[in-house]
Write an enzyme that holds these catalytic residues in place. Structure first.
Site, PDB file in Angstrom:
ATOM      1  N   ASN A 159       0.916  -1.187   0.071  1.00  0.00           N
ATOM      2  CA  ASN A 159       0.022   0.003   0.084  1.00  0.00           C
ATOM      3  C   ASN A 159       0.620   1.287  -0.051  1.00  0.00           C
ATOM      4  OD1 ASN A 159      -2.832  -1.239   0.321  1.00  0.00           O
ATOM      5  ND2 ASN A 159      -1.801  -2.032   2.436  1.00  0.00           N
ATOM      6  N   ASP A 211       8.672   6.258   8.337  1.00  0.00           N
ATOM      7  CA  ASP A 211       7.721   5.828   9.413  1.00  0.00           C
ATOM      8  C   ASP A 211       6.827   6.677   9.826  1.00  0.00           C
ATOM      9  OD1 ASP A 211       7.555   3.391  11.027  1.00  0.00           O
ATOM     10  OD2 ASP A 211       8.191   4.679  12.928  1.00  0.00           O
ATOM     11  N   PHE A 219      -5.611   2.079   4.247  1.00  0.00           N
ATOM     12  CA  PHE A 219      -5.136   1.082   5.226  1.00  0.00           C
ATOM     13  C   PHE A 219      -4.914   1.665   6.414  1.00  0.00           C
ATOM     14  CE2 PHE A 219      -1.746   3.097   3.007  1.00  0.00           C
ATOM     15  CZ  PHE A 219      -0.784   3.004   3.950  1.00  0.00           C
ATOM     16  N   GLY A 220      -4.724   0.758   7.625  1.00  0.00           N
ATOM     17  CA  GLY A 220      -4.416   1.213   8.764  1.00  0.00           C
ATOM     18  C   GLY A 220      -5.526   1.689   9.403  1.00  0.00           C
ATOM     19  N   ASP A 256      -7.072   4.460   8.630  1.00  0.00           N
ATOM     20  CA  ASP A 256      -7.854   5.582   7.859  1.00  0.00           C
ATOM     21  C   ASP A 256      -9.331   5.422   8.104  1.00  0.00           C
ATOM     22  OD1 ASP A 256      -5.422   6.067   6.517  1.00  0.00           O
ATOM     23  OD2 ASP A 256      -5.631   5.249   4.718  1.00  0.00           O
ATOM     24  N   HIS A 263      -0.170  13.104   5.676  1.00  0.00           N
ATOM     25  CA  HIS A 263       1.122  13.281   6.344  1.00  0.00           C
ATOM     26  C   HIS A 263       1.975  12.540   5.309  1.00  0.00           C
ATOM     27  CE1 HIS A 263      -1.072   9.369   7.127  1.00  0.00           C
ATOM     28  NE2 HIS A 263      -0.009   8.988   7.633  1.00  0.00           N
TER      29      HIS A 263
END
Length: 190
Positions: A11, A68, A148-149, A151, A176
């Site tokens: 992703n 990161d 993803f994550g 979101d 970001h």
């Protein structure tokens, strides 16, 4: 120009490839046959980006960039932060992480949060750092299926939709990671 992006996350790789001009070829860790897990043992987002970029440059000899990212929630004193991917455990499961955040915030009045990305670029034996931050709020329920994550539960300020309700182009223009990558690209153009 060829640059290694120190990531195995398809992703993230797709998001980055959509942002860089055709004159820059992005290689993944798989492309350089780096199959080992790169240590992420720093206690800051910036530190982990530096560790990953240095690992690839030192071990494989490539100019490289690594990022990161983390979700920092005011009510949780900045958590999950550097531990965002494994907030609910070592299995790094997005749904488990979302569930834990929503559980932790169920009594919260303050739902302010930000996403932060730091990119460490190792180029021509010098290191450069780029930081992107977007502020927003954690929603009370998941919304959207894109991304993803975290979101589906992150709603940026001045928007009435979550990252997961945005298409890739819309998200990349304000995210970001998108902000940090823009700084990286402006630097590379010089």
């Amino acid at each position: 120009m060829k640059l290694v992006f120190a990531s195995n996350n398809p992703n993230k790789i797709a998001e980055i490839q959509n942002l860089v001009p055709d004159s820059i070829q992005i290689l993944s860790l798989k492309d350089i046959e780096c199959f080992e897990e790169i240590p992420e043992t720093a206690d800051t987002i910036e530190g982990n980006a530096i560790l990953k970029a240095n690992y690839v440059t030192e071990k494989y000899g490539f100019d490289c960039f690594a990022d990161d990212s983390g979700l920092e929630i005011d009510y949780l004193n900045g958590a999950p932060g550097v531990f965002s991917a494994r907030f609910a455990g070592a299995q790094k499961n997005d749904q488990d992480n979302i569930d834990k955040v929503l559980f932790e915030l169920k009594e919260a009045d303050n739902r302010k949060a930000n996403f932060k990305t730091v990119i460490a670029l190792n180029l021509n034996k010098k290191q450069h750092l780029f930081t992107g931050i977007i502020n927003g709020n954690i929603t009370t329920t998941q919304r959207g299926t894109e991304g993803f994550g975290y979101d589906p539960i992150f709603q940026p300020n001045d928007y009435n939709i979550t990252f997961a309700e945005m298409n890739q182009q819309q998200k990349s223009s304000i995210s970001h990671r998108g902000l940090a990558v823009k700084q990286l690209l402006e630097f590379l153009k010089k």
